[in-house]
Design a protein around this motif. Structure first.
Motif, mmCIF file in Angstrom:
data_model
loop_
_atom_site.group_PDB
_atom_site.id
_atom_site.type_symbol
_atom_site.label_atom_id
_atom_site.label_comp_id
_atom_site.label_asym_id
_atom_site.label_seq_id
_atom_site.Cartn_x
_atom_site.Cartn_y
_atom_site.Cartn_z
ATOM 1 N N LYS A 75 6.996 -4.797 5.017
ATOM 2 C CA LYS A 75 7.204 -5.493 3.795
ATOM 3 C C LYS A 75 6.210 -4.812 2.741
ATOM 4 O O LYS A 75 6.805 -4.913 1.605
ATOM 5 C CB LYS A 75 6.181 -6.902 3.958
ATOM 6 C CG LYS A 75 7.293 -7.966 4.757
ATOM 7 C CD LYS A 75 6.622 -9.252 4.537
ATOM 8 C CE LYS A 75 7.592 -10.513 5.216
ATOM 9 N NZ LYS A 75 7.263 -10.297 6.700
ATOM 10 N N GLY A 76 5.354 -3.740 3.034
ATOM 11 C CA GLY A 76 4.826 -3.097 1.933
ATOM 12 C C GLY A 76 5.752 -2.085 1.261
ATOM 13 O O GLY A 76 5.993 -2.222 0.023
ATOM 14 N N ARG A 77 6.859 -1.705 2.154
ATOM 15 C CA ARG A 77 7.641 -0.713 1.631
ATOM 16 C C ARG A 77 8.696 -1.705 0.524
ATOM 17 O O ARG A 77 9.441 -0.954 -0.342
ATOM 18 C CB ARG A 77 8.577 -0.068 2.419
ATOM 19 C CG ARG A 77 7.610 1.255 3.028
ATOM 20 C CD ARG A 77 8.468 1.737 4.246
ATOM 21 N NE ARG A 77 7.760 3.168 4.707
ATOM 22 C CZ ARG A 77 7.815 3.307 6.009
ATOM 23 N NH1 ARG A 77 8.613 2.869 6.770
ATOM 24 N NH2 ARG A 77 7.089 4.677 6.335
ATOM 25 N N GLU A 78 9.056 -2.816 1.272
ATOM 26 C CA GLU A 78 9.982 -3.703 0.486
ATOM 27 C C GLU A 78 9.351 -4.166 -0.918
ATOM 28 O O GLU A 78 10.023 -4.075 -1.984
ATOM 29 C CB GLU A 78 10.067 -5.025 1.258
ATOM 30 C CG GLU A 78 11.120 -4.791 2.423
ATOM 31 C CD GLU A 78 11.252 -6.355 3.218
ATOM 32 O OE1 GLU A 78 10.953 -7.211 2.614
ATOM 33 O OE2 GLU A 78 11.834 -6.184 4.042
ATOM 34 N N ILE A 79 8.202 -4.134 -1.172
ATOM 35 C CA ILE A 79 7.309 -4.589 -2.314
ATOM 36 C C ILE A 79 7.506 -3.251 -3.246
ATOM 37 O O ILE A 79 7.809 -3.666 -4.388
ATOM 38 C CB ILE A 79 6.069 -4.868 -2.040
ATOM 39 C CG1 ILE A 79 6.009 -6.252 -1.434
ATOM 40 C CG2 ILE A 79 5.255 -4.992 -3.398
ATOM 41 C CD1 ILE A 79 4.321 -6.631 -1.031
ATOM 42 N N ALA A 80 7.070 -2.178 -2.781
ATOM 43 C CA ALA A 80 7.205 -0.982 -3.541
ATOM 44 C C ALA A 80 8.401 -0.552 -3.979
ATOM 45 O O ALA A 80 8.634 -0.245 -5.386
ATOM 46 C CB ALA A 80 6.700 0.264 -2.768
ATOM 47 N N LYS A 81 9.509 -0.820 -3.195
ATOM 48 C CA LYS A 81 10.805 -0.608 -3.455
ATOM 49 C C LYS A 81 11.351 -1.577 -4.728
ATOM 50 O O LYS A 81 12.079 -1.073 -5.567
ATOM 51 C CB LYS A 81 11.912 -0.570 -2.630
ATOM 52 C CG LYS A 81 13.047 -0.472 -2.825
ATOM 53 C CD LYS A 81 14.218 -0.459 -1.464
ATOM 54 C CE LYS A 81 15.510 -0.440 -1.855
ATOM 55 N NZ LYS A 81 16.363 -0.449 -0.499
ATOM 56 N N ALA A 108 6.054 -9.874 -9.476
ATOM 57 C CA ALA A 108 7.148 -10.781 -8.822
ATOM 58 C C ALA A 108 7.402 -10.577 -7.319
ATOM 59 O O ALA A 108 7.661 -11.499 -6.628
ATOM 60 C CB ALA A 108 8.424 -10.660 -9.785
ATOM 61 N N PRO A 109 7.651 -9.448 -6.969
ATOM 62 C CA PRO A 109 7.870 -9.104 -5.590
ATOM 63 C C PRO A 109 6.711 -9.789 -4.485
ATOM 64 O O PRO A 109 7.209 -10.358 -3.490
ATOM 65 C CB PRO A 109 8.063 -7.596 -5.314
ATOM 66 C CG PRO A 109 8.305 -7.092 -6.581
ATOM 67 C CD PRO A 109 7.526 -7.740 -7.456
ATOM 68 N N SER A 110 5.610 -9.648 -5.197
ATOM 69 C CA SER A 110 4.591 -10.568 -4.173
ATOM 70 C C SER A 110 4.654 -11.976 -4.245
ATOM 71 O O SER A 110 4.248 -12.525 -3.226
ATOM 72 C CB SER A 110 3.293 -9.791 -4.696
ATOM 73 O OG SER A 110 3.202 -8.480 -4.480
ATOM 74 N N ILE A 111 4.724 -12.508 -5.396
ATOM 75 C CA ILE A 111 4.731 -13.797 -5.347
ATOM 76 C C ILE A 111 6.140 -14.534 -4.659
ATOM 77 O O ILE A 111 5.902 -15.409 -4.272
ATOM 78 C CB ILE A 111 4.686 -14.237 -6.831
ATOM 79 C CG1 ILE A 111 4.185 -15.762 -7.040
ATOM 80 C CG2 ILE A 111 5.845 -14.410 -7.594
ATOM 81 C CD1 ILE A 111 3.827 -16.427 -8.315
ATOM 82 N N GLU A 147 3.091 5.812 -5.290
ATOM 83 C CA GLU A 147 4.207 6.220 -6.191
ATOM 84 C C GLU A 147 4.583 5.320 -6.977
ATOM 85 O O GLU A 147 4.483 5.485 -8.511
ATOM 86 C CB GLU A 147 5.703 6.624 -5.505
ATOM 87 C CG GLU A 147 6.740 6.907 -6.132
ATOM 88 C CD GLU A 147 8.079 6.861 -5.551
ATOM 89 O OE1 GLU A 147 9.030 7.376 -6.256
ATOM 90 O OE2 GLU A 147 8.042 6.661 -4.276
ATOM 91 N N SER A 148 4.795 3.702 -6.646
ATOM 92 C CA SER A 148 4.941 2.960 -7.710
ATOM 93 C C SER A 148 3.663 2.722 -8.601
ATOM 94 O O SER A 148 4.105 2.297 -9.616
ATOM 95 C CB SER A 148 5.352 1.579 -7.073
ATOM 96 O OG SER A 148 4.246 0.937 -5.908
ATOM 97 N N THR A 149 2.464 2.536 -8.024
ATOM 98 C CA THR A 149 1.244 2.481 -8.712
ATOM 99 C C THR A 149 1.290 3.640 -10.003
ATOM 100 O O THR A 149 0.999 3.102 -10.883
ATOM 101 C CB THR A 149 0.091 2.422 -8.044
ATOM 102 O OG1 THR A 149 0.226 1.469 -6.852
ATOM 103 C CG2 THR A 149 -1.186 2.297 -8.804
ATOM 104 N N ARG A 150 1.445 4.713 -9.582
ATOM 105 C CA ARG A 150 1.489 5.818 -10.647
ATOM 106 C C ARG A 150 2.423 5.443 -11.680
ATOM 107 O O ARG A 150 2.399 5.873 -13.077
ATOM 108 C CB ARG A 150 1.454 7.082 -10.098
ATOM 109 C CG ARG A 150 0.298 7.659 -9.196
ATOM 110 C CD ARG A 150 0.453 8.874 -9.105
ATOM 111 N NE ARG A 150 -0.723 9.678 -8.346
ATOM 112 C CZ ARG A 150 -0.926 10.160 -6.878
ATOM 113 N NH1 ARG A 150 0.448 9.649 -6.166
ATOM 114 N NH2 ARG A 150 -1.809 10.375 -6.381
ATOM 115 N N ALA A 151 3.752 5.287 -11.311
ATOM 116 C CA ALA A 151 4.684 4.932 -12.342
ATOM 117 C C ALA A 151 4.355 3.916 -13.146
ATOM 118 O O ALA A 151 4.705 3.856 -14.417
ATOM 119 C CB ALA A 151 6.037 4.591 -11.501
#
Length: 225
Positions: A75-81, A108-111, A147-151
């Motif tokens: 699920k972590g990869r799903e959130i990041a994607k 939004a992906p987490s909620i 990657e997503s956090t830096r972006a």
């Protein structure tokens, strides 16, 4: 003798009449890691939950550490994607997205995970990750979210040019900590909501969360002497 017969019945395969799979093991493990943590969960616990042998779990995953990794990565990869896709969408026209847009796309992906039992279990697992073996938890978060956090940090810097990079990361950390605490339902604040409240418990509306987190991101920089 009875124990030997029981072991023969539970061979490392799918029990007769059932369709157990790798996903069944991951689902059961997600619930147990969320409830008991890494140290408190054993492969035997998971095997009993799914009604299979530990041999089948080791066949798929090798070890408890690898099982935990797969549970988190799923699920972590799903959130990041999803975060990266949302960021690409709001920057597609070459415009600098506003703070509200960035916060909404990030959260939004987490909620959305709160809509299912498995998703809520993952949020609980994630919220207690800081209590798990440090080497494993840091490795997983780096692999999934760097990657997503830096972006998003780069996007926030463009939207908030008055802030420096360390401040942006610090405020993102506060935002992440707040949503993990709230979304995982591991807090007890809903116990304090008056019984006659028109909304029982605590309901997390995405736009209310966006307004709250955005205000924190926009706050004036604190002077440091």
């Amino acid at each position: 003798m009875a124990k030997v017969m029981e072991q023969r019945k539970k061979r490392p395969g799918r029990p007769e009449g059932q369709t157990q799979s790798r996903e069944d093991i991951l689902d059961a493990s997600e619930l147990m890691f969320a409830e008991l943590g890494y140290a408190g969960t054993s492969l035997r616990h998971v095997a009993e939950k799914v009604d299979i042998t530990t041999a089948l779990i080791t066949y798929y995953f090798g070890s408890k550490e690898n099982l935990f990794r797969e549970v988190f990565l799923r699920k972590g990869r799903e959130i990041a994607k999803s975060r990266m896709q949302s960021l690409a969408a709001i920057t597609a026209e070459g415009m600098t997205p506003g703070v509200d847009d960035l916060v909404r796309a990030f959260l939004a992906p987490s909620i959305r995970l709160r809509e299912t039992k498995q998703g809520l279990a993952f949020l609980r697992l994630h919220s207690r990750l800081h209590m798990e073996p440090e080497a494993l938890s840091y490795e997983l978060r780096r692999e999934v979210y760097d990657e997503s956090t830096r972006a998003y940090a780069s996007a926030f810097l463009k939207a908030l040019p008055q802030l420096d990079e360390p401040t942006v990361y610090r405020r993102m950390s506060l935002m992440i900590g707040a949503y993990l605490y709230a979304f995982s339902d591991t807090n007890r604040l809903e116990e304090l909501v008056p019984a006659n409240s028109p909304t029982p418990g605590i309901f997390y509306d995405l736009e209310e969360i966006v307004a709250f987190a955005s205000a924190g991101m926009r706050a004036a920089a604190v002077s440091r002497r």
